[in-house]
Design a protein around this motif. Sequence first.
Motif, PDB file in Angstrom:
ATOM      1  N   UNK A 291      66.787  52.393  46.491  1.00 26.45           N
ATOM      2  CA  UNK A 291      66.309  53.562  47.271  1.00 26.45           C
ATOM      3  C   UNK A 291      64.913  53.195  47.929  1.00 26.45           C
ATOM      4  N   UNK A 292      64.731  51.992  48.058  1.00 28.16           N
ATOM      5  CA  UNK A 292      63.523  51.220  48.248  1.00 28.16           C
ATOM      6  C   UNK A 292      62.157  51.779  48.046  1.00 28.16           C
ATOM      7  N   UNK A 293      62.273  51.982  46.575  1.00 26.15           N
ATOM      8  CA  UNK A 293      60.736  52.295  45.972  1.00 26.15           C
ATOM      9  C   UNK A 293      60.757  51.482  44.685  1.00 26.15           C
ATOM     10  N   UNK A 294      59.530  51.535  43.992  1.00 24.64           N
ATOM     11  CA  UNK A 294      59.226  50.510  42.793  1.00 24.64           C
ATOM     12  C   UNK A 294      59.258  51.640  41.745  1.00 24.64           C
ATOM     13  N   UNK A 295      60.072  51.261  40.849  1.00 24.40           N
ATOM     14  CA  UNK A 295      60.226  52.124  39.490  1.00 24.40           C
ATOM     15  C   UNK A 295      58.821  52.177  38.709  1.00 24.40           C
ATOM     16  N   UNK A 296      58.704  50.787  38.572  1.00 29.40           N
ATOM     17  CA  UNK A 296      57.509  50.670  37.559  1.00 29.40           C
ATOM     18  C   UNK A 296      57.216  49.069  37.559  1.00 29.40           C
ATOM     19  N   UNK A 297      55.733  48.630  37.002  1.00 27.49           N
ATOM     20  CA  UNK A 297      55.456  47.367  36.755  1.00 27.49           C
ATOM     21  C   UNK A 297      55.049  47.304  35.314  1.00 27.49           C
ATOM     22  N   UNK A 298      55.280  46.288  34.663  1.00 29.24           N
ATOM     23  CA  UNK A 298      54.925  46.043  33.137  1.00 29.24           C
ATOM     24  C   UNK A 298      54.708  44.899  33.086  1.00 29.24           C
ATOM     25  N   UNK A 299      53.594  44.611  32.126  1.00 31.15           N
ATOM     26  CA  UNK A 299      52.919  43.269  31.614  1.00 31.15           C
ATOM     27  C   UNK A 299      53.983  43.007  30.743  1.00 31.15           C
ATOM     28  N   UNK A 300      54.054  41.311  30.939  1.00 33.35           N
ATOM     29  CA  UNK A 300      55.092  40.576  30.143  1.00 33.35           C
ATOM     30  C   UNK A 300      54.375  39.426  29.215  1.00 33.35           C
ATOM     31  N   UNK A 301      53.305  39.076  29.760  1.00 32.20           N
ATOM     32  CA  UNK A 301      52.546  38.119  29.385  1.00 32.20           C
ATOM     33  C   UNK A 301      50.955  37.927  29.669  1.00 32.20           C
ATOM     34  N   UNK A 302      50.296  37.551  29.163  1.00 31.06           N
ATOM     35  CA  UNK A 302      48.644  37.345  29.275  1.00 31.06           C
ATOM     36  C   UNK A 302      47.968  35.947  29.039  1.00 31.06           C
ATOM     37  N   UNK A 303      47.882  35.328  30.148  1.00 33.01           N
ATOM     38  CA  UNK A 303      46.925  34.008  29.949  1.00 33.01           C
ATOM     39  C   UNK A 303      45.514  34.538  29.579  1.00 33.01           C
ATOM     40  N   UNK A 304      44.879  33.511  29.309  1.00 37.19           N
ATOM     41  CA  UNK A 304      43.326  33.676  28.947  1.00 37.19           C
ATOM     42  C   UNK A 304      42.284  33.259  30.426  1.00 37.19           C
ATOM     43  N   UNK A 305      43.220  32.785  31.243  1.00 38.29           N
ATOM     44  CA  UNK A 305      42.538  32.398  32.624  1.00 38.29           C
ATOM     45  C   UNK A 305      43.465  32.882  33.573  1.00 38.29           C
ATOM     46  N   UNK A 306      42.920  32.365  34.956  1.00 34.71           N
ATOM     47  CA  UNK A 306      43.702  32.869  36.088  1.00 34.71           C
ATOM     48  C   UNK A 306      45.258  32.252  36.083  1.00 34.71           C
ATOM     49  N   UNK A 307      46.245  32.682  36.442  1.00 35.09           N
ATOM     50  CA  UNK A 307      47.776  32.536  36.246  1.00 35.09           C
ATOM     51  C   UNK A 307      48.142  32.243  37.935  1.00 35.09           C
ATOM     52  N   UNK A 308      48.124  30.792  38.476  1.00 36.25           N
ATOM     53  CA  UNK A 308      48.340  30.631  39.838  1.00 36.25           C
ATOM     54  C   UNK A 308      50.000  30.718  40.123  1.00 36.25           C
ATOM     55  N   UNK A 309      50.845  30.220  39.347  1.00 39.66           N
ATOM     56  CA  UNK A 309      52.241  29.874  39.825  1.00 39.66           C
ATOM     57  C   UNK A 309      53.165  30.351  38.391  1.00 39.66           C
ATOM     58  N   UNK A 310      54.604  30.836  39.223  1.00 43.36           N
ATOM     59  CA  UNK A 310      55.793  31.168  38.089  1.00 43.36           C
ATOM     60  C   UNK A 310      56.553  29.994  38.739  1.00 43.36           C
TER      61      UNK A 310
END
Length: 615
Positions: A291-310
């Motif tokens: 329905x063109x909406x975002x239900x939620x966002x959740x964190x699944x991992x955490x780096x100690x520095x910036x994360x540039x790429x997936x």
Amino acid sequence: MAEADGKATVLNGGSEEKESAEDQHEEGNASESKGGQTESSPGDVTPTETGEASGDKLMPNVEGETGANVEGEEEEDTDSMDGSGLYSLTEDGERESESGRQERVKDKDGGKRAARKRNRPGGDANQSSSSDEDDVDDEDEEEQKDDDGEDDDEAMEAWLGAELRDLRGPTWQAVPSLRSREIGRYSHQFVRRVCGARGLVQRLELQGRLERHTGCVNTLHFNPSGTRLASGSDDLRVVIWDWAVRRAELEFESGHKSNVFQAKFLPHSGDSTLAMCARDGQIRVAELSATQCCKNTKRVAQHKGAAHKLALQPDSPCFFLSAGEDAVVYGIDLRLDRPANKLVVVKEGDKKVGLYTIFVNPAKTHDFAVGGRDQYVRIYDQRKINENDNNGVVKKFCPSHLVSSESKTNITCLVYSHDGTELLASYNDEDIYLFDSNHSDGADYRRRYKGHRNNATVKGVNFYGPCSEFVVSGSDCGHIYLWDKYSARVVQFMEGDRGGVVNCLEPHPHLPGMATSGLDHDIKLWAPTAESPTGLKGLKEVMKKNKRERDEDTVRHGDQYDTQLLWFLMRHMRNRRPARARREGADPDTDESWSSPDSSDEEEGGPDHVQCMSS
């Protein structure tokens, strides 16, 4: 003659002053005539070179003139949309032999010197002789500077022309291909051949802009069908576009606290799952509804520095990889209660190597490559990572001249080709290199692509075409470059960003076109709709300017890194106490799932925070 006259004037103490103005005029005309004999007319065609090790390299033609084909036996098929055969970077006004140009400049300078001596007022012979000697010294210094400038130009031309090959003939012809499709012949191959045609690449032009973000746009990604485009920005928002009608279908807050660096649709998820990473080190997943909406966002991992790429696995809707400046690679499986699993800590010896980029081999999905704060491309196999055995590395690639280089070279982006046989790596303040991923450990590069500038940001690079026929990159000069992969010659050159830097380039998965973004707050769409092929106007000057600036910055490289280190330490000390206070007083996040226990001390930048400098 003019130079000999000038020397006679000095010896005879001004006796040449008696020559008539008519003689001077005739001498000037003769000098000009002599210099002009070697100059070719604008209509002449520059002979094509072989591109061998002789040093005379064939360069793209900025005027887009039609030249002879490679074989020299027959003219190019008029059905081809390639427009011209081979290109040369030598512009019309400069098409003359090197010896002819030097002879003309020499005669002209000698004529000017003789004329100045003839017009000098008479006087004491000794004073005249002394003055003449001083003038000769000054003129010699000026000539030396001119010679140095010419040497620099020659060195620049040699650098631009090195390691190039001849362009191959056109692989796609418009009219025969259209006729075949009408009768159902090779119809299933039509789109693939069109998307990889050089003639269409040379006709790319700006089609329109997508405007919604209020910060720099750092990431673009088409869904597998190519109907939707996801973009992420420094404004911390993600937008899903129906790019064909230039309308934003969905816009939502990413949940990140600093610049969004990447947002990607997971394959085979029905465009319902979007993975994101950012400067704050968080890896988040957004669940989108029909329905063109975002239900939620959740964190699944955490780096100690910036994360540039997936890095996505082409056949998996629930598993992907992430890489961060903390040197850690996480495997993230959304089916698990604790999604993040630390696969490897990238090291060179005992020293951690911060990461800027990661990519999964599309043909061997257990293999992935990483690059970051040193000169090595490293390949790992997820099935057998043993950090006690060569730090888990299966292969390492690096250009041979950078292995022992003292310059602090980083890899800002790397990508595999469509079939996983080739690996493309972009180095900061260096060039782009193509490696054969099947070669043995330590193998050198196969191709080198140059002329752009990669210094100001963590810049991307990509293949273009269904069979990876071209290489595309942005540049600090604000232009977009497309090289023919085989010949390493520039075949397209476009102004892509008013802000001065193009970072992100995303080819459409099925159509001949692409989307780009940079420091501007909009997204630009490109398609092959120009009536005639590109003339590559101004390419030569821009490439030379980029090379000169790169060489100048290399001299100051050590001071630059010391300044960046000091800036980082000051920022870290300034923000450590407020960040700790926020963590101690903050309520727990109810929308976040399990993540790694490490938290990030990165600065929480606002919407105006510019994408990170390569450090």
